[in-house]
Design an enzyme around this catalytic site. Structure first.
Site, PDB file in Angstrom:
ATOM      1  N   ASP A 126      42.501  44.634  45.550  1.00  0.00           N
ATOM      2  CA  ASP A 126      43.909  44.397  45.186  1.00  0.00           C
ATOM      3  C   ASP A 126      44.541  43.271  46.001  1.00  0.00           C
ATOM      4  O   ASP A 126      45.745  43.273  46.254  1.00  0.00           O
ATOM      5  CB  ASP A 126      44.752  45.673  45.358  1.00  0.00           C
ATOM      6  CG  ASP A 126      44.179  46.866  44.629  1.00  0.00           C
ATOM      7  OD1 ASP A 126      43.917  46.736  43.420  1.00  0.00           O
ATOM      8  OD2 ASP A 126      43.983  47.915  45.269  1.00  0.00           O
TER       9      ASP A 126
ATOM     10  N   HIS B 233      42.750  42.570  37.374  1.00  0.00           N
ATOM     11  CA  HIS B 233      43.236  41.279  37.841  1.00  0.00           C
ATOM     12  C   HIS B 233      44.478  40.887  37.043  1.00  0.00           C
ATOM     13  O   HIS B 233      44.430  40.787  35.821  1.00  0.00           O
ATOM     14  CB  HIS B 233      42.139  40.217  37.714  1.00  0.00           C
ATOM     15  CG  HIS B 233      41.023  40.435  38.689  1.00  0.00           C
ATOM     16  ND1 HIS B 233      39.887  39.656  38.716  1.00  0.00           N
ATOM     17  CD2 HIS B 233      40.865  41.341  39.679  1.00  0.00           C
ATOM     18  CE1 HIS B 233      39.086  40.094  39.691  1.00  0.00           C
ATOM     19  NE2 HIS B 233      39.670  41.106  40.268  1.00  0.00           N
TER      20      HIS B 233
ATOM     21  N   GLN C  86      37.109  44.168  43.476  1.00  0.00           N
ATOM     22  CA  GLN C  86      37.311  45.026  44.656  1.00  0.00           C
ATOM     23  C   GLN C  86      37.363  44.180  45.942  1.00  0.00           C
ATOM     24  O   GLN C  86      37.867  43.078  45.899  1.00  0.00           O
ATOM     25  CB  GLN C  86      36.238  46.115  44.744  1.00  0.00           C
ATOM     26  CG  GLN C  86      36.366  47.210  43.683  1.00  0.00           C
ATOM     27  CD  GLN C  86      35.633  46.869  42.401  1.00  0.00           C
ATOM     28  OE1 GLN C  86      34.515  46.379  42.408  1.00  0.00           O
ATOM     29  NE2 GLN C  86      36.255  47.143  41.279  1.00  0.00           N
TER      30      GLN C  86
END
Length: 431
Positions: free
Chosen positions: A13, A41, A225
């Site tokens: 994130d 995304h 990730q």
């Protein structure tokens, strides 16, 4: 010609979608090499926001070939829904712009059912999975009994593999996890429709990429990730099921390590984490809530509120080392606007000992307390800054502190969600 790997440098994130979108301008091919639709995304173009979970972020750029590599696990339903969403917005006008490697593994309904049922049974010991079947799909891949894209598009092979796998999955699902059995007929019927739609996108990613590189084309490898969620190097077992470090770009797409020129780690100006697992700099106070609110820290995949904390240089140095990062792209710097002071964790304290290296022993990591250095904040908005020199002096000092404590230069700074709210200090595609 340059080939650049983009990876998350924290627990995911970090804002990879925006950075990939920026760098795609310089790339010819954009490749996803690991993970599945557990990634999310977020891309903002003008007033339009697009969230992609599987298809590479470069798809918003006409003429850029986007490839889903062999290291990805593919949910065909999500994949086709994303295609529909993109075409509705006027993207993906030519289907040749998108390629799936035939060796990518397929997420099946039983993978999702098992994922959810296991988490429910685990109770307080849960990992914090997204419930999208990612882990169980990788399990079958490693056990050499998974179903690949190339199997799906061959009806006889697909039916045979479902017949072989489903009785065992249903037995485990019913007898141990207390779930409901799945119908072979329903699975075959549903996935046969997907197969017909997917077939036109299937090709050999490794061949295409190596030919591109030989021809001098620029390739951008898009990770999902973050490095601290890597299956081998992350905070195991609170990790994802794939290789999220830069080395995964090679194994997940079929290129050799000698073709990689630069590795850019994406890192927030603070830290967030979703789900379970240790988080030494986590804030449980008003400041933590302020970062969550100002940074809109809710998962684009799950909607879950993210845990928030101060920048952690100990974890950052670990991420830089295991991925061989040559530069950092710092995102969400604007979230820190208006703070009097900002804390930067430079070491951990453990039973009276000062630790400067990230512990792999979770029993130790859980007991670590952050050792902070304070940096002065800036009281002005960063809006309108177009270069390092036009940033407020105290914001410049914060960037230099990040470089100093992480041992890696900052090459890009994001001061807002839009493309034009970006300061590039160095372009990794310039050789």
């Amino acid at each position: 010609m340059a080939n650049v790997v983009i990876v998350g440098a924290q627990w995911g994130d970090e804002g990879k979608g925006k950075v990939v979108d920026i760098y795609t301008e310089h790339a010819d091919d954009v490749v996803r090499f690991q993970g599945g639709n557990n990634a999310g995304h977020t891309l903002v173009v003008g007033e339009e926001t697009t969230i992609l979970h599987l298809i590479p972020s470069g798809i918003l750029h006409e003429g850029k070939r986007c490839i889903i590599g062999n290291g990805v696990v593919l949910d065909p339903k999500v994949f086709l829904e994303e295609i529909g969403q993109l075409k509705k917005k006027g993207y993906l006008k030519d289907d040749k712009q998108l390629v799936i490697d035939g060796n990518a593994h397929i997420i099946m309904p039983y993978h999702k059912a098992l994922d959810i049922a296991r988490e429910q049974k685990s109770g307080a010991r849960k990992i914090g999975t997204t419930g999208r079947g990612i882990g169980p799909t990788y399990e079958d891949k490693v056990a050499r009994r998974g179903i690949r894209v190339m199997d799906l598009v061959h009806p006889d092979t697909f039916v045979r593999k479902v017949k072989e796998m489903l009785p065992e999955k249903n037995f485990y699902l019913e007898q141990y996890l207390g779930g409901e059995p799945l119908s072979e007929e329903a699975i075959v019927e549903e996935y046969s429709v997907y197969a017909r739609e997917l077939a036109k996108y299937v090709d050999r990613a490794s061949l295409l990429l190596n030919r591109s590189i030989a021809e001098g084309r620029n390739v951008l490898f898009e990770g999902a990730q973050g490095a601290l969620l890597d299956i081998d190097h992350g905070t195991y077992p609170y990790v994802t099921s794939s290789s999220t470090v830069a080395g995964g770009a090679c194994t997940g797409s079929g290129v050799g390590p000698t073709v990689i020129d630069e590795v850019v780690g994406i890192v927030k100006a603070y830290v967030t984490r979703v789900g379970e697992g240790p988080f030494p700099t986590e804030l449980h106070d008003e400041m933590g809530e302020k970062l969550r609110s100002e940074g809109h820290e809710f998962g684009s995949t799950t909607g879950r509120p993210r845990r928030t904390g101060w920048f952690d240089a100990v974890a950052m140095r670990e991420a830089v080392r295991i991925s061989g990062m040559t530069g950092l792209a710092l995102t969400k710097m604007d979230v820190l606007n208006g703070l009097d002071t900002i804390n930067v964790c430079t070491a951990y304290s453990y039973q009276g000992e000062l630790l400067e290296d990230f512990p792999h022993d979770l029993d130790i990591l859980k007991e670590c307390k952050p050792v902070y250095e304070q940096v002065e904040g800036w009281q002005v908005d960063l809006e309108g800054a177009t270069s390092f020199e036009t940033l407020p002096p105290k914001a410049q000092a914060y960037l230099r502190k990040i470089e100093e404590v992480s041992g890696c230069p900052v090459v890009l700074v994001s001061i807002g969600p839009r493309r034009d709210q970006t300061i590039q200090l160095k372009n990794p595609f310039d050789k």
